[in-house]
Scaffold this active site. Structure first.
Site, PDB file in Angstrom:
ATOM      1  N   ASN A 166       0.780  -1.117   0.008  1.00 40.31           N
ATOM      2  CA  ASN A 166       0.121   0.010   0.050  1.00 40.31           C
ATOM      3  C   ASN A 166       0.807   1.261  -0.012  1.00 40.31           C
ATOM      4  OD1 ASN A 166       0.708  -0.345   2.530  1.00 40.31           O
ATOM      5  ND2 ASN A 166      -1.309   0.300   3.436  1.00 40.31           N
ATOM      6  N   LYS A 189      12.424  -7.581   1.231  1.00 44.05           N
ATOM      7  CA  LYS A 189      11.478  -8.261   0.531  1.00 44.05           C
ATOM      8  C   LYS A 189      10.113  -7.506   0.321  1.00 44.05           C
ATOM      9  CE  LYS A 189       8.394 -10.784   0.711  1.00 44.05           C
ATOM     10  NZ  LYS A 189       7.487 -10.400  -0.284  1.00 44.05           N
ATOM     11  N   GLY A 243       2.146  -5.522   7.672  1.00 44.07           N
ATOM     12  CA  GLY A 243       1.250  -6.232   6.844  1.00 44.07           C
ATOM     13  C   GLY A 243       0.178  -6.861   7.965  1.00 44.07           C
ATOM     14  N   GLU A 265       4.340  -3.966  12.211  1.00 45.67           N
ATOM     15  CA  GLU A 265       3.273  -3.075  12.064  1.00 45.67           C
ATOM     16  C   GLU A 265       1.995  -3.844  11.369  1.00 45.67           C
ATOM     17  OE1 GLU A 265       3.171  -0.075  13.167  1.00 45.67           O
ATOM     18  OE2 GLU A 265       5.535  -0.043  13.692  1.00 45.67           O
ATOM     19  N   LEU A 266       0.840  -4.369  12.108  1.00 44.86           N
ATOM     20  CA  LEU A 266       0.028  -5.066  11.671  1.00 44.86           C
ATOM     21  C   LEU A 266      -1.340  -4.175  11.544  1.00 44.86           C
ATOM     22  CD1 LEU A 266       0.909  -7.703  14.208  1.00 44.86           C
ATOM     23  CD2 LEU A 266       1.737  -7.450  11.795  1.00 44.86           C
ATOM     24  N   CYS A 299      -3.518   1.164   6.880  1.00 44.40           N
ATOM     25  CA  CYS A 299      -3.749   0.509   8.078  1.00 44.40           C
ATOM     26  C   CYS A 299      -4.165   1.484   8.858  1.00 44.40           C
ATOM     27  CB  CYS A 299      -2.213  -0.130   8.787  1.00 44.40           C
ATOM     28  SG  CYS A 299      -1.768  -1.355   7.639  1.00 44.40           S
ATOM     29  N   GLU A 396     -11.183  -4.768   9.223  1.00 47.45           N
ATOM     30  CA  GLU A 396     -10.416  -3.700   8.491  1.00 47.45           C
ATOM     31  C   GLU A 396     -11.056  -3.772   7.109  1.00 47.45           C
ATOM     32  OE1 GLU A 396      -6.389  -4.255   8.322  1.00 47.45           O
ATOM     33  OE2 GLU A 396      -5.931  -2.062   8.680  1.00 47.45           O
TER      34      GLU A 396
HETATM   35  C1  SIN Z   1      -0.033   2.306   6.663  1.00 44.18           C
HETATM   36  O1  SIN Z   1      -0.994   2.095   6.126  1.00 44.18           O
HETATM   37  O2  SIN Z   1       0.319   1.312   7.403  1.00 44.18           O
HETATM   38  C2  SIN Z   1       1.163   3.418   6.805  1.00 44.18           C
HETATM   39  C3  SIN Z   1       0.475   4.749   6.633  1.00 44.18           C
HETATM   40  C4  SIN Z   1       1.163   5.754   7.108  1.00 44.18           C
HETATM   41  O3  SIN Z   1       2.500   5.768   7.258  1.00 44.18           O
HETATM   42  O4  SIN Z   1       0.499   6.971   7.120  1.00 44.18           O
END
Ligand code: SIN
Length: 492
Positions: A166, A189, A243, A265-266, A299, A396
């Site tokens: 994303n 990766k 992810g 970071e989930l 996220c 989500e």
């Molecule tokens: C994300 O969607 O994990 C990151 C978004 C951001 O850094 O603002």
């Protein structure tokens, strides 16, 4: 009506020519065995490029290269590491237009957002260049007159960085910049949907002077052989992943075998609270920015919008009017605000969430269906009469869908906002300063936007509570994730 963009011609101009290869030990190489996989343009479905489909042998070669490069890079004086990071940032900004175009081609987001993301990526290199120069140790008063205690902070070692589709440049920058600043070497990766932005960033690192093996970029369609190799190898001391929570749980299990450090970071399920005393215009603008950036594929995007009863109708009308005005289409077209979703699975998920909500009584104020453009385009959607049991409120959605839910009292809003296993980002709008503190302290989230729909920035610690992750990226906290603490007890 402007002339439609010829994506094929743009793609040929920016990604045509030399084939994309993996970066291992300073060399650009095909996958061992020569396999490749296609990367497509989500706006058109057209083939953009073929990239190497790396496997176990490639992952092993990358680990060996990163391990070989580690001693010299860890010993490189901090100002020299910082200078490399600053050169990468400068190159990102110098090539912003080309890199943004590649990002829009492979990821779909509007060109203006891609330009913003390249600048956002550059800001992590600038910020962590500064942090590289401030990796301070400590001296601690000892309990014996003939002893001294010194604390050093040293690089963790070889790190594996697994990044999502994303934000194909910024999420890599947010991991790679602190890793390099700390003196670590990296195996990156990128997601199989968007490897081109990562390979382009790898090129800039080489051009900026990264020694061979310091930055390695592997591409593969199936992440399992890669992660099997990385997790089994004792030389890889840390994995940073952005992810889904499902994959994050698996990585926690996998890390046990060699006791690796993890940063995760989930997923999120961000609540967005609007109180009766809010500045309505600011709240609507904040909700629009939070919800529809990247077609809702972030996220941190508002997933549930809770609005206090006294302002509910006015907020719903104003927000719906603005959502109705969003232009959906190919992100290369200047007037487009909302691009395609990444793939067919993303479309199916949005369809399932909206379908379940409307079947359960939710009302569609705007959108509610796939766009007449077809393909992977979904019309920005605003739903009312949503309840907390619906998928749109529990999971989500990762799409341009905004469910509105009314509330009466502050404590009700906090209870509903916290009723989730996720805890990444939360937002609220109020002009009551006491409420700012009460609500910010009561929300069980790592990132709080108080009268701010766009809190992400390189200077601040980004990360989640509960099942939204472990560790922080960005800010002064971000470099700690790549540093070990060692103390020396010195007898005089
Ligand atoms: C994300 O969607 O994990 C990151 C978004 C951001 O850094 O603002």
């Amino acid at each position: 009506m402007s002339t439609p963009i010829d994506s094929g011609a743009v793609a040929a101009a920016v990604v045509g020519g030399a084939p994309y290869l993996q970066l291992i030990g300073g060399e650009w190489c095909p996958a061992t065995g020569g396999a490749s996989f296609p990367v497509d343009n989500p706006a058109t479905g057209a083939l953009l490029a073929e990239v190497p489909d790396g496997g176990v042998a490639d992952a092993r070669a990358a680990v060996a290269a990163a391990a070989a490069a580690l001693p010299a890079w860890a010993a490189t004086p901090a100002p020299q590491r910082a200078a490399l990071l600053r050169r990468v940032a400068a190159l990102l900004l110098e090539r912003q237009e080309r890199l943004a175009t590649i990002m829009t081609l492979e990821q779909g987001k509007p060109l203006a957002e891609s330009r913003g993301e390249i600048a956002y990526a550059a800001s992590f290199f600038v910020w962590f260049a500064g942090e590289a120069e401030r990796i301070y140790g400590q001296t601690i008063p000892a309990s014996a007159a003939n002893k001294r205690i010194l604390v050093l902070r040293q690089p963790v070692g070889v790190v594996a960085l697994i990044t999502p589709w994303n934000f194909p440049a910024a999420m890599l920058a947010r991991k790679l910049a602190p890793a390099l600043a700390a003196g670590c070497t990296a195996i990156c990766k990128p997601a199989e949907q968007t490897p081109l932005s990562a390979l382009e960033l790898g090129r800039l690192c080489v051009e900026a002077g990264a020694p061979p093996g310091v930055v390695n970029i592997l591409t593969c369609q199936d992440p399992i052989p890669f992660s099997d190799t990385i997790f089994a190898d004792q030389r890889v001391r840390k994995v940073s992943f952005t992810g889904s929570t499902e994959v994050g749980r698996l990585l926690i299990q996998r890390s046990a075998a060699t006791v690796k450090r993890l940063s995760l970071e989930l997923g999120g399920n961000a609540p967005f609270l609007v109180f009766d005393d809010a500045d309505l215009g600011a709240a609507v603008a904040g909700a629009m920015a939070s919800k529809f950036r990247n077609a809702g594929q972030t996220c941190v995007c508002a997933n549930r919008i809770f609005v206090q009863r006294g302002i509910y109708e006015r907020f719903a009308q104003d927000f719906a009017a603005q959502a109705r005005g969003l232009a959906v289409g190919n992100g290369l077209e200047a007037e487009v605000n909302v691009g395609p979703l990444i793939d067919a699975a993303a479309m199916a998920k949005v369809q399932r969430h909206v379908g379940e909500a409307t079947a359960g009584g939710a009302q569609v104020l705007v959108g509610g269906a796939a766009s007449p453009l077809g393909g992977r385009f979904w019309t920005p959607t605003v739903l009312t009469n949503v309840d907390a049991t619906m998928l749109v409120a529990r999971e989500e959605t990762f799409g341009p869908v905004a469910p509105l839910i009314p509330f009466d009292r502050e404590e009700d809003a906090l209870r509903m906002a916290n009723a989730t296993n996720y805890g990444l980002a939360a937002y609220f709008y109020t002009r009551d300063v006491g409420r700012v503190f009460r609500v910010a302290e009561g929300l069980e989230y790592g990132i709080i936007g108080a009268n701010d729909g766009s809190p992400s920035t390189a200077q601040a610690p980004f990360g989640g509570l509960k099942q939204s992750g472990l560790g922080r990226e960005g800010g002064s906290h971000g470099i700690d994730e790549y540093l070990e603490v060692k103390y020396i007890s010195l007898g005089l």
